[in-house]
Scaffold this motif. Structure first.
Motif, PDB file in Angstrom:
ATOM      1  N   ARG A 204      -6.106  14.600 -10.551  1.00  0.00           N
ATOM      2  CA  ARG A 204      -4.747  14.052 -10.531  1.00  0.00           C
ATOM      3  C   ARG A 204      -4.448  13.425  -9.168  1.00  0.00           C
ATOM      4  N   CYS A 205      -4.870  14.080  -8.114  1.00  0.00           N
ATOM      5  CA  CYS A 205      -4.660  13.550  -6.768  1.00  0.00           C
ATOM      6  C   CYS A 205      -5.345  12.195  -6.606  1.00  0.00           C
ATOM      7  N   ALA A 206      -6.571  12.092  -7.088  1.00  0.00           N
ATOM      8  CA  ALA A 206      -7.309  10.832  -6.988  1.00  0.00           C
ATOM      9  C   ALA A 206      -6.600   9.737  -7.788  1.00  0.00           C
ATOM     10  N   HIS A 207      -6.083  10.099  -8.958  1.00  0.00           N
ATOM     11  CA  HIS A 207      -5.375   9.126  -9.794  1.00  0.00           C
ATOM     12  C   HIS A 207      -4.090   8.659  -9.118  1.00  0.00           C
ATOM     13  N   GLU A 208      -3.320   9.588  -8.566  1.00  0.00           N
ATOM     14  CA  GLU A 208      -2.074   9.219  -7.894  1.00  0.00           C
ATOM     15  C   GLU A 208      -2.355   8.346  -6.674  1.00  0.00           C
ATOM     16  N   THR A 209      -3.460   8.629  -5.988  1.00  0.00           N
ATOM     17  CA  THR A 209      -3.839   7.802  -4.840  1.00  0.00           C
ATOM     18  C   THR A 209      -4.173   6.383  -5.290  1.00  0.00           C
ATOM     19  N   ALA A 210      -4.898   6.275  -6.405  1.00  0.00           N
ATOM     20  CA  ALA A 210      -5.244   4.953  -6.940  1.00  0.00           C
ATOM     21  C   ALA A 210      -3.989   4.192  -7.357  1.00  0.00           C
ATOM     22  N   LEU A 211      -3.027   4.895  -7.947  1.00  0.00           N
ATOM     23  CA  LEU A 211      -1.759   4.255  -8.316  1.00  0.00           C
ATOM     24  C   LEU A 211      -1.032   3.737  -7.078  1.00  0.00           C
ATOM     25  N   ALA A 212      -0.993   4.560  -6.033  1.00  0.00           N
ATOM     26  CA  ALA A 212      -0.299   4.169  -4.809  1.00  0.00           C
ATOM     27  C   ALA A 212      -0.946   2.937  -4.179  1.00  0.00           C
ATOM     28  N   VAL A 213      -2.271   2.906  -4.184  1.00  0.00           N
ATOM     29  CA  VAL A 213      -2.984   1.755  -3.628  1.00  0.00           C
ATOM     30  C   VAL A 213      -2.665   0.491  -4.429  1.00  0.00           C
ATOM     31  N   THR A 214      -2.664   0.621  -5.746  1.00  0.00           N
ATOM     32  CA  THR A 214      -2.376  -0.531  -6.608  1.00  0.00           C
ATOM     33  C   THR A 214      -0.953  -1.026  -6.405  1.00  0.00           C
ATOM     34  N   ILE A 215      -0.015  -0.098  -6.271  1.00  0.00           N
ATOM     35  CA  ILE A 215       1.378  -0.478  -6.023  1.00  0.00           C
ATOM     36  C   ILE A 215       1.481  -1.244  -4.702  1.00  0.00           C
ATOM     37  N   ASP A 216       0.791  -0.733  -3.687  1.00  0.00           N
ATOM     38  CA  ASP A 216       0.837  -1.371  -2.376  1.00  0.00           C
ATOM     39  C   ASP A 216       0.249  -2.783  -2.427  1.00  0.00           C
ATOM     40  N   ARG A 217      -0.867  -2.932  -3.110  1.00  0.00           N
ATOM     41  CA  ARG A 217      -1.525  -4.237  -3.187  1.00  0.00           C
ATOM     42  C   ARG A 217      -0.749  -5.232  -4.042  1.00  0.00           C
ATOM     43  N   SER A 218       0.034  -4.728  -4.972  1.00  0.00           N
ATOM     44  CA  SER A 218       0.751  -5.616  -5.897  1.00  0.00           C
ATOM     45  C   SER A 218       1.992  -6.249  -5.278  1.00  0.00           C
ATOM     46  N   GLY A 219       2.427  -5.723  -4.142  1.00  0.00           N
ATOM     47  CA  GLY A 219       3.634  -6.241  -3.509  1.00  0.00           C
ATOM     48  C   GLY A 219       4.915  -5.744  -4.147  1.00  0.00           C
ATOM     49  N   LEU A 220       4.832  -4.704  -4.981  1.00  0.00           N
ATOM     50  CA  LEU A 220       6.027  -4.193  -5.649  1.00  0.00           C
ATOM     51  C   LEU A 220       7.031  -3.619  -4.654  1.00  0.00           C
ATOM     52  N   ASP A 221       6.533  -3.019  -3.585  1.00  0.00           N
ATOM     53  CA  ASP A 221       7.446  -2.459  -2.580  1.00  0.00           C
ATOM     54  C   ASP A 221       8.311  -3.556  -1.965  1.00  0.00           C
ATOM     55  N   GLU A 222       7.698  -4.683  -1.663  1.00  0.00           N
ATOM     56  CA  GLU A 222       8.448  -5.799  -1.084  1.00  0.00           C
ATOM     57  C   GLU A 222       9.463  -6.344  -2.078  1.00  0.00           C
ATOM     58  N   ALA A 223       9.052  -6.415  -3.346  1.00  0.00           N
ATOM     59  CA  ALA A 223       9.980  -6.895  -4.373  1.00  0.00           C
ATOM     60  C   ALA A 223      11.171  -5.946  -4.503  1.00  0.00           C
ATOM     61  N   LEU A 224      10.920  -4.641  -4.367  1.00  0.00           N
ATOM     62  CA  LEU A 224      12.013  -3.676  -4.445  1.00  0.00           C
ATOM     63  C   LEU A 224      12.973  -3.856  -3.275  1.00  0.00           C
ATOM     64  N   ASP A 225      12.441  -4.113  -2.083  1.00  0.00           N
ATOM     65  CA  ASP A 225      13.305  -4.354  -0.923  1.00  0.00           C
ATOM     66  C   ASP A 225      14.222  -5.546  -1.170  1.00  0.00           C
ATOM     67  N   ASN A 226      13.676  -6.601  -1.755  1.00  0.00           N
ATOM     68  CA  ASN A 226      14.487  -7.783  -2.052  1.00  0.00           C
ATOM     69  C   ASN A 226      15.567  -7.463  -3.078  1.00  0.00           C
ATOM     70  N   LEU A 227      15.194  -6.651  -4.076  1.00  0.00           N
ATOM     71  CA  LEU A 227      16.163  -6.278  -5.109  1.00  0.00           C
ATOM     72  C   LEU A 227      17.290  -5.445  -4.517  1.00  0.00           C
TER      73      LEU A 227
END
Length: 285
Positions: A204-227
């Motif tokens: 589960r830890c490895a999966h959550e880490t992979a999700l976090a990496v994908t979120i970071d690479r996708s630019g979703l955090d930046e899009a959330l800041d704009n929203l």
């Protein structure tokens, strides 16, 4: 043209019909001293005159405006403090109007989105509305609902990134489903010390880490800041019910977790956040 017969006094039924209320309401006004008892006719029934009718009409108008019967009586009696009562009433009406407007906005979002997602805050629903139909599962919406209750719209909007990634990366969704199925085996038949707990927690830890990496690479955090810059006024406005701290809310939300499942959840947190453990040594998933 002659006028119709004009009565000098009328019975309670006619008085109630003219005022737009019920005879029972008039009797109640008598009982609480809001309307004086009128004269009675030879048949011992109440008879109401012009002044009584004027009083009834004003009572009806004030009651329609939301003024309580006690405040109406105080107003007729010239008592002090009526202005404070009216100020409180105005505040109450403004609050009700705001609540009604929030309900209308929620219904509009629900109709526009076409799914329970529209009942979440605008910050969350707007974050996810571009996903294709069926991309969000009922369990995903349940999780967002709970998160919004505990951490508010901002917390749920951050969590929405996870579901965006799961909806757009089939391999991560497949792994999420596999882990969710495996977690069902952590029931009351398993000991909290079972070594399988450690192995599954690491997965589960490895999966959550992979999700976090994908979120970071996708630019979703930046899009959330704009929203957030665009819709900052919505944060904190959509929560219904009394506010409570996150820890209070967590303590009131039941989960049917076995001791093995509780230990598993604790172990996942320890693996994901090793720096938070007192005296702990950083670990890798």
């Amino acid at each position: 043209m002659p006028l119709p017969a004009i009565p000098r006094r009328v019975k309670i039924g006619d008085a109630a019909a003219f005022a737009g209320i019920t005879p029972r309401a008039i009797r109640h006004y008598h009982a609480i001293g809001l309307l004086a008892e009128p004269e009675r006719g030879s048949d011992d029934r109440r008879r109401y005159g012009y002044d009584d009718m004027i009083r009834l009409l004003w009572i009806r108008r004030m009651a329609d405006a939301g003024i309580s019967l006690d405040d109406i009586r105080a107003g007729f009696e010239g008592a002090t403090g009526i202005e404070q009562s009216l100020a409180r009433l105005e505040e109450s009406l403004a609050s009700k109007a705001a609540a009604i407007e929030a309900q209308r906005a929620a219904v509009h979002r629900l109709r526009e989105v076409g799914s329970p997602l529209g009942l979440l805050s605008p910050l969350v629903s707007s974050r996810l509305h571009d996903l294709p139909p069926g991309a969000l599962r009922p369990a995903d919406l349940d999780t967002l609902l709970v998160t919004e209750r505990i951490f508010g719209p901002l917390g749920a909007a951050v969590q929405a990134d996870r579901f965006i990634v799961l909806a757009t990366h089939p391999e991560l969704r497949a792994e999420e489903d596999r882990l969710a199925e495996a977690e069902k085996s952590l029931d009351d038949t398993m000991s909290p010390g079972d070594p399988r707990i450690e192995d599954l927690a690491a997965q589960r830890c490895a999966h959550e880490t992979a999700l976090a990496v994908t979120i970071d690479r996708s630019g979703l955090d930046e899009a959330l800041d704009n929203l957030l810059d665009q819709e900052d006024e919505h944060t904190g406005e959509e929560e219904g019910g009394a506010r409570m701290s996150a820890m209070e809310a967590i303590g009131k939300m039941p989960y049917d977790f076995s001791p093995a499942r509780v230990r598993y959840e604790e172990r996942v947190i320890e693996l994901l956040h090793p720096a938070d453990q007192d005296g702990g040594t950083p670990e890798a998933c």
